[in-house]
Enzyme design. Structure first.
Site, mmCIF file in Angstrom:
data_model
loop_
_atom_site.group_PDB
_atom_site.id
_atom_site.type_symbol
_atom_site.label_atom_id
_atom_site.label_comp_id
_atom_site.label_asym_id
_atom_site.label_seq_id
_atom_site.Cartn_x
_atom_site.Cartn_y
_atom_site.Cartn_z
ATOM 1 N N LYS A 231 -9.811 42.657 47.106
ATOM 2 C CA LYS A 231 -8.386 42.909 47.353
ATOM 3 C C LYS A 231 -7.527 42.323 46.236
ATOM 4 C CE LYS A 231 -6.442 41.210 51.276
ATOM 5 N NZ LYS A 231 -5.264 40.383 50.967
ATOM 6 N N SER A 232 -7.803 41.091 45.865
ATOM 7 C CA SER A 232 -6.999 40.443 44.818
ATOM 8 C C SER A 232 -7.069 41.227 43.505
ATOM 9 C CB SER A 232 -7.513 39.023 44.568
ATOM 10 O OG SER A 232 -7.327 38.227 45.705
ATOM 11 N N ARG B 184 6.691 35.357 56.704
ATOM 12 C CA ARG B 184 6.015 34.465 55.737
ATOM 13 C C ARG B 184 6.990 33.920 54.688
ATOM 14 N NH1 ARG B 184 0.369 36.986 53.980
ATOM 15 N NH2 ARG B 184 0.136 34.858 53.200
ATOM 16 N N SER C 60 -1.484 27.870 44.802
ATOM 17 C CA SER C 60 -1.293 29.266 45.193
ATOM 18 C C SER C 60 -1.465 30.194 44.004
ATOM 19 C CB SER C 60 0.100 29.473 45.807
ATOM 20 O OG SER C 60 0.350 30.869 45.919
ATOM 21 N N GLN D 140 -1.027 33.272 44.220
ATOM 22 C CA GLN D 140 0.054 34.273 44.294
ATOM 23 C C GLN D 140 1.274 33.786 43.522
ATOM 24 O OE1 GLN D 140 0.793 35.163 48.412
ATOM 25 N NE2 GLN D 140 -1.216 36.104 48.712
ATOM 26 N N ASP E 276 -9.243 31.886 52.228
ATOM 27 C CA ASP E 276 -9.255 32.949 53.251
ATOM 28 C C ASP E 276 -10.504 32.892 54.131
ATOM 29 O OD1 ASP E 276 -6.829 33.969 52.393
ATOM 30 O OD2 ASP E 276 -7.772 35.286 50.915
ATOM 31 N N ARG F 161 -3.259 30.692 60.949
ATOM 32 C CA ARG F 161 -4.719 30.684 61.123
ATOM 33 C C ARG F 161 -5.233 29.332 61.588
ATOM 34 N NH1 ARG F 161 -6.310 34.289 55.793
ATOM 35 N NH2 ARG F 161 -5.791 36.273 56.781
ATOM 36 N N ARG G 157 -8.366 38.852 59.226
ATOM 37 C CA ARG G 157 -9.502 37.920 59.120
ATOM 38 C C ARG G 157 -9.773 37.193 60.434
ATOM 39 N NH1 ARG G 157 -10.211 38.746 53.691
ATOM 40 N NH2 ARG G 157 -8.394 38.421 52.366
HETATM 41 C C1 S3P Z 1 -4.450 35.687 46.879
HETATM 42 C C2 S3P Z 1 -4.192 34.344 46.939
HETATM 43 C C3 S3P Z 1 -4.293 33.562 48.186
HETATM 44 C C4 S3P Z 1 -5.068 34.308 49.270
HETATM 45 C C5 S3P Z 1 -4.668 35.759 49.358
HETATM 46 C C6 S3P Z 1 -4.915 36.455 48.047
HETATM 47 C C7 S3P Z 1 -4.284 36.384 45.590
HETATM 48 O O1 S3P Z 1 -2.994 33.291 48.660
HETATM 49 O O2 S3P Z 1 -4.878 33.684 50.521
HETATM 50 O O3 S3P Z 1 -5.390 36.411 50.373
HETATM 51 O O4 S3P Z 1 -4.763 37.534 45.460
HETATM 52 O O5 S3P Z 1 -3.689 35.799 44.678
HETATM 53 P P1 S3P Z 1 -2.141 32.020 48.172
HETATM 54 O O6 S3P Z 1 -1.789 32.225 46.745
HETATM 55 O O7 S3P Z 1 -0.917 32.018 49.030
HETATM 56 O O8 S3P Z 1 -3.029 30.843 48.416
#
Ligand code: S3P
Length: 448
Positions: free
Chosen positions: A31-32, A132, A177, A179, A330, A361, A405
């Site tokens: 996914k990432s 969120r 993070s 993200q 995750d 979670r 999940r």
């Molecule tokens: C992700 C980073 C993670 C993860 C998410 C995918 C990404 O989140 O939980 O499912 O693709 O960069 P965080 O950056 O909030 O930890």
């Protein structure tokens, strides 16, 4: 009054104690990496192809967002996705609201792109995403001169006015993070000069790997304490790439743990991503005594992959250090399920971030395991599970709360528990693992 639309009806599913799981399977694409491939393809000059893209709801939302901003994004009959990019700085203002559905990664990373383009974009999402925290990206993206108007607490829906003349930013990420790091780097792509992100704790590095693959000038310095300083030269010309997406280790986690806890199982999971910054769950399972072999390790499009052979195993409890959390963030729900079947105490430490995922979670794991008869307690930001060396009783219905999940983790528990485990609504599973029920059934799981 509106008629009841059956498509809106919840879709319950339950899992019963299953016979041995066997066979080979390939779980869907990462996914990432899929989100990032679509975004970088949209910013390259020319045609990028993506093989093995995750065709889950979250990623399809990102594809749609890129189309709304002017990139051509199409799936060929051969299953290969083709993206005709507009070049860094070339994204167009979307004519309508961008609805990111359940996708936190998609939402935060696309905001990074918009922050340094001269446009206004409005973002929304489903009830989970609208709850969120977005302040964690609003703060650094504001440093580029982007302006935000968001709901109370920095939540969606929000409007974002990007700054097309942004200068570079230096930012230390306050929470671990990927993200947030990635949103800043993607904003830095269209800023003049060198944008620098410092992360005290390493998180998944798919953005860095892929930016380099697309031809950006990016350096990473790793300090003695593990902190990373990532520097990106702004306004590069990105060259189109052929991206091959590995199978998602976060999805492989579910059949893998199912095979470990259903007696007599042996399965093979093909071409799973083994990036060390994603592999904390498997590292932990190996410490617990899991029989998992990595076969045929290789590198595909800049990411390491291997086939995983997993055999049912007697697991023992372990203490999982907090510094491992980013590499398995995750995977705690499914690790907690494995821990509930192991012998002894498993302490999972430093899980504050679990409270702000697709659902809370932290609470979902503690309450769900307790409802299934497991011995579990919360201690500050730790979850402690004490297993008896056999699965807990089961026999509960778990609310998924729009969290893929949580739904999959408890279905896996039901495959080993004496009494069935039901999920009230499994539709959220499609966000990351379309075909989960079919794949598990083919391996021998009893789902109905
Ligand atoms: C992700 C980073 C993670 C993860 C998410 C995918 C990404 O989140 O939980 O499912 O693709 O960069 P965080 O950056 O909030 O930890």
């Amino acid at each position: 009054m509106t008629a009841h639309d059956p498509a809106d009806a919840p879709l319950p599913l339950s899992a019963r104690r299953s016979g041995p799981l066997s066979g080979a399977a390939r779980v869907p694409g990462d996914k990432s990496i899929s989100h990032r491939a679509l975004m970088m393809g949209a910013l390259a000059v020319g045609r990028t192809t993506v093989e093995g893209l995750l065709e889950g709801e979250d990623v399809l939302r990102t594809a749609q967002a890129m189309r709304q901003m002017g990139a051509a994004v199409e799936r060929g009959a051969d299953g290969v996705w083709r993206i005709d990019g507009v070049g860094v700085g070339g994204l167009a203002e979307p004519a309508d609201v961008i609805d990111m559905g359940n996708a936190g990664t998609g939402a935060r990373l696309v905001m990074g792109l918009v922050a340094t383009h001269p446009m206004v974009a409005c973002f929304t999402g489903d009830a989970s995403l609208r709850g969120r925290p977005m302040k964690r990206v609003i703060a650094p993206l504001s440093l580029f001169g982007a302006a935000f108007m968001a709901r109370e607490g920095g939540r969606l829906p929000l409007a974002l006015k990007g700054n097309g003349a942004a200068g570079p930013v230096t930012y230390t990420v306050p929470v671990a993070s990927a993200q947030v790091k990635s949103a800043v780097l993607l904003a830095g792509l269209n800023a003049s000069g060198v944008t620098t992100v410092i992360e005290p704790v390493a998180t998944r590095d798919h953005t860095e790997r892929m930016l380099r693959g697309f031809g950006a000038e990016l350096t990473v310095e790793i300090a003695a304490d593990g902190a990373r300083t990532i520097s990106l030269v702004g306004q590069p010309t990105l060259k189109p790439c052929r991206v091959v997406v590995p199978a998602d280790p976060s999805s492989a986690a579910f059949p893998a743990v199912a095979a470990l806890i259903v007696p007599g199982s042996e399965i093979r999971l093909e071409a799973v991503g083994t990036n060390p910054l994603r592999f904390g769950l498997f590292e932990t399972l190996l410490e617990m005594g899991a029989d998992i072999a990595l076969e045929n390790p290789r590198e595909v499009a800049g990411e390491p992959v291997a086939d995983l052979r997993v055999r049912a195993s007697a697991l023992a409890g372990v203490s999982v250090p907090p510094e491992r959390a980013p590499a398995m963030i995750d995977e705690y729900p499914i690790l907690a399920v494995a821990a509930a079947c192991a012998r002894g105490e498993t302490r999972m430490r430093g899980l504050a971030e679990l409270r702000v995922k697709e659902s809370n979670r932290f609470d979902a794991v503690v309450n769900g395991l307790a409802a299934c008869g497991a011995t579990v307690r919360a201690e500050g930001d730790d979850i402690v599970v004490t297993g008896a060396g056999a699965p807990p009783r089961g026999g509960a219905t778990i609310a998924a709360n729009l969290d893929h999940r949580i739904a999959m983790a408890f279905l896996v528990l039901g495959m080993a528990a004496a009494e069935p485990v039901a999920i009230d609504d499994v539709r959220a599973v499609d966000t990351s693992f379309p075909g989960f029920a079919d794949l598990m059934t083919r391996l021998g799981a009893d789902l109905s």
